[in-house]
Design a protein around this motif. Structure first.
Motif, mmCIF file in Angstrom:
data_model
loop_
_atom_site.group_PDB
_atom_site.id
_atom_site.type_symbol
_atom_site.label_atom_id
_atom_site.label_comp_id
_atom_site.label_asym_id
_atom_site.label_seq_id
_atom_site.Cartn_x
_atom_site.Cartn_y
_atom_site.Cartn_z
ATOM 1 N N SER A 249 -65.234 -41.971 -17.638
ATOM 2 C CA SER A 249 -65.183 -40.982 -18.701
ATOM 3 C C SER A 249 -66.510 -40.917 -19.403
ATOM 4 C CB SER A 249 -64.090 -41.322 -19.710
ATOM 5 O OG SER A 249 -62.838 -41.386 -19.078
ATOM 6 N N THR A 250 -66.904 -39.706 -19.797
ATOM 7 C CA THR A 250 -68.104 -39.510 -20.599
ATOM 8 C C THR A 250 -67.681 -39.021 -21.966
ATOM 9 O OG1 THR A 250 -69.365 -38.940 -18.653
ATOM 10 C CG2 THR A 250 -70.276 -38.290 -20.772
ATOM 11 N N VAL A 251 -67.989 -39.808 -22.984
ATOM 12 C CA VAL A 251 -67.590 -39.441 -24.338
ATOM 13 C C VAL A 251 -68.794 -39.505 -25.255
ATOM 14 C CG1 VAL A 251 -65.233 -40.236 -24.066
ATOM 15 C CG2 VAL A 251 -66.956 -41.835 -24.867
ATOM 16 N N ASP A 252 -68.708 -38.802 -26.424
ATOM 17 C CA ASP A 252 -69.791 -38.857 -27.396
ATOM 18 C C ASP A 252 -69.511 -39.975 -28.405
ATOM 19 O OD1 ASP A 252 -67.806 -37.926 -29.046
ATOM 20 O OD2 ASP A 252 -68.595 -35.880 -29.172
ATOM 21 N N ALA A 253 -70.342 -40.082 -29.426
ATOM 22 C CA ALA A 253 -70.223 -41.174 -30.391
ATOM 23 C C ALA A 253 -68.896 -41.121 -31.113
ATOM 24 C CB ALA A 253 -71.372 -41.128 -31.398
ATOM 25 N N ALA A 254 -68.444 -39.926 -31.449
ATOM 26 C CA ALA A 254 -67.187 -39.815 -32.175
ATOM 27 C C ALA A 254 -66.030 -40.315 -31.339
ATOM 28 C CB ALA A 254 -66.949 -38.363 -32.607
ATOM 29 N N ASP B 137 -59.633 -38.244 -42.651
ATOM 30 C CA ASP B 137 -60.607 -38.859 -41.755
ATOM 31 C C ASP B 137 -59.931 -39.438 -40.518
ATOM 32 O OD1 ASP B 137 -62.586 -38.191 -43.480
ATOM 33 O OD2 ASP B 137 -62.799 -40.181 -44.378
ATOM 34 N N PHE B 138 -58.788 -40.049 -40.697
ATOM 35 C CA PHE B 138 -58.060 -40.619 -39.564
ATOM 36 C C PHE B 138 -57.676 -39.525 -38.581
ATOM 37 C CE2 PHE B 138 -54.918 -42.601 -37.051
ATOM 38 C CZ PHE B 138 -55.065 -43.978 -37.158
ATOM 39 N N LEU B 139 -57.178 -38.401 -39.111
ATOM 40 C CA LEU B 139 -56.790 -37.285 -38.258
ATOM 41 C C LEU B 139 -57.989 -36.739 -37.505
ATOM 42 C CD1 LEU B 139 -54.601 -35.326 -37.346
ATOM 43 C CD2 LEU B 139 -55.094 -33.921 -39.343
ATOM 44 N N THR B 140 -59.141 -36.689 -38.161
ATOM 45 C CA THR B 140 -60.362 -36.215 -37.497
ATOM 46 C C THR B 140 -60.740 -37.107 -36.328
ATOM 47 O OG1 THR B 140 -61.175 -35.275 -39.576
ATOM 48 C CG2 THR B 140 -62.798 -35.691 -37.858
ATOM 49 N N LEU B 141 -60.603 -38.408 -36.499
ATOM 50 C CA LEU B 141 -60.926 -39.346 -35.416
ATOM 51 C C LEU B 141 -59.993 -39.173 -34.227
ATOM 52 C CD1 LEU B 141 -61.638 -42.608 -37.471
ATOM 53 C CD2 LEU B 141 -63.311 -41.170 -36.298
ATOM 54 N N LEU C 78 -59.007 -36.988 -28.610
ATOM 55 C CA LEU C 78 -58.327 -36.100 -27.670
ATOM 56 C C LEU C 78 -59.286 -35.096 -27.066
ATOM 57 C CD1 LEU C 78 -55.025 -35.398 -29.666
ATOM 58 C CD2 LEU C 78 -55.286 -36.819 -27.624
ATOM 59 N N ARG C 79 -60.209 -34.585 -27.858
ATOM 60 C CA ARG C 79 -61.135 -33.562 -27.391
ATOM 61 C C ARG C 79 -62.136 -34.118 -26.368
ATOM 62 N NH1 ARG C 79 -62.759 -32.182 -31.970
ATOM 63 N NH2 ARG C 79 -64.728 -33.343 -32.047
ATOM 64 N N ASN C 80 -62.475 -35.386 -26.488
ATOM 65 C CA ASN C 80 -63.533 -35.950 -25.653
ATOM 66 C C ASN C 80 -63.038 -36.832 -24.511
ATOM 67 O OD1 ASN C 80 -66.300 -35.306 -27.081
ATOM 68 N ND2 ASN C 80 -64.848 -35.796 -28.723
ATOM 69 N N PHE D 104 -51.457 -44.135 -37.534
ATOM 70 C CA PHE D 104 -51.711 -42.929 -38.314
ATOM 71 C C PHE D 104 -50.542 -42.652 -39.276
ATOM 72 C CE2 PHE D 104 -50.789 -38.329 -38.462
ATOM 73 C CZ PHE D 104 -51.861 -37.916 -39.207
ATOM 74 N N THR D 105 -49.316 -42.818 -38.785
ATOM 75 C CA THR D 105 -48.133 -42.601 -39.620
ATOM 76 C C THR D 105 -48.077 -43.617 -40.751
ATOM 77 O OG1 THR D 105 -46.938 -41.750 -37.703
ATOM 78 C CG2 THR D 105 -45.622 -42.426 -39.598
ATOM 79 N N GLN D 106 -48.428 -44.862 -40.451
ATOM 80 C CA GLN D 106 -48.429 -45.896 -41.472
ATOM 81 C C GLN D 106 -49.453 -45.590 -42.559
ATOM 82 O OE1 GLN D 106 -49.097 -49.528 -39.365
ATOM 83 N NE2 GLN D 106 -47.091 -49.525 -38.385
#
Length: 263
Positions: A2-7, A35-39, A44-46, A65-67
């Motif tokens: 897999s190739t992913v970016d820093a995020a 912020d958690f949702l953004t991560l 998922l996107r990468n 995330f739910t917690q």
């Protein structure tokens, strides 16, 4: 591979707490729901469609995330509860305002001016001193006083010729009696008495009562008695005695006029 970016690489750890800490932001770990949702969205996107995120790890992250969401909601509710309790406490304390109280201890608010302190009459004492203490109860100033009572003035001077910083200081009386066995020193803590003019928060967030004159501050827990302030008589109120006095004055004036006319 897999190739992913820093995020994306910042969210491939099994749990979000370790993930964000690895990203070098440990102080703000999971501090913000958004912020958690953004991560998670970045993960998922990468991710590689041919090699997707392990489902077990992904479910664990969703559970985390739910917690986090529940914890944030809990914190918000606690803040609201504390605010409600604080408001209720101030409302209750507001009932002190306008009434006379007696409280244990004497604390004064020094603001850089001069404060006049009443001293007790002590029979059989060879020396009386007013002792000013800091918030730790340690003496920071001593003022000689008369054994017959009266008052002294504290201008903020401290032991060692320093000047007191604005703040709240305690007051005690140190009484020395000379006996055949030597000097005996007794410390007395005066009471605070006066009319409450304000209930407020101090610098530490604690509630305090300010007495008339703006110098004496009292902790509500130290209050021993509360008295309803007497209602001042109306300036237009007239009593029977007032009318009698007025009638007598008119009668005397009339007699004086008659005597003057006859002469």
């Amino acid at each position: 591979m897999s190739t992913v970016d820093a995020a994306a690489s910042a969210v491939t750890a099994p749990n979000a707490a370790a993930t964000v800490a690895a990203a070098g932001d440990a102080d703000n770990t999971l501090s913000d729901y958004d912020d958690f949702l953004t991560l998670l969205t970045a993960q998922l996107r990468n991710q590689d469609p041919l090699d997707p995120e392990d489902s077990t790890e992904f479910v664990a992250q969703i559970a985390t995330f739910t917690q986090v969401e529940q914890q944030i909601n809990t914190n918000d509710k606690l803040d609201a509860l504390i605010a409600a309790q604080t408001g209720s406490a101030v409302e209750q304390l507001g009932r002190f305002v306008g009434n006379d109280i007696v409280a244990d201890g004497l604390n004064i608010a020094y603001d850089g001016g001069q404060i006049e302190l009443t001293t007790p009459q002590v029979s059989g004492a060879s020396k009386v001193e007013v002792v000013i203490t800091n918030q730790n109860g340690q003496p920071v100033a001593r003022i000689p006083a008369e054994t017959r009572g009266g008052s002294v003035t504290w201008d903020g001077s401290l032991l060692g010729n320093a000047n007191a910083a604005p703040g709240v200081y305690g007051v005690e009386y140190e009484i020395t009696r000379t006996t055949s066995a030597g000097d005996e020193v007794e410390t007395q803590t005066p009471q605070s008495q006066g009319r409450v003019i304000e209930a407020r928060f101090d610098a530490d967030g604690e509630v305090e009562l300010l007495l008339e004159g703006g110098v004496i501050v009292v902790s509500p827990a130290a209050v021993q008695a509360v008295y309803e302030a007497p209602v001042a008589a109306s300036a237009t109120q007239t009593t029977t005695q007032d009318l009698a006095d007025a009638a007598g004055a008119v009668s005397s004036a009339a007699e004086a006029v008659v005597q003057a006319a006859g002469s």
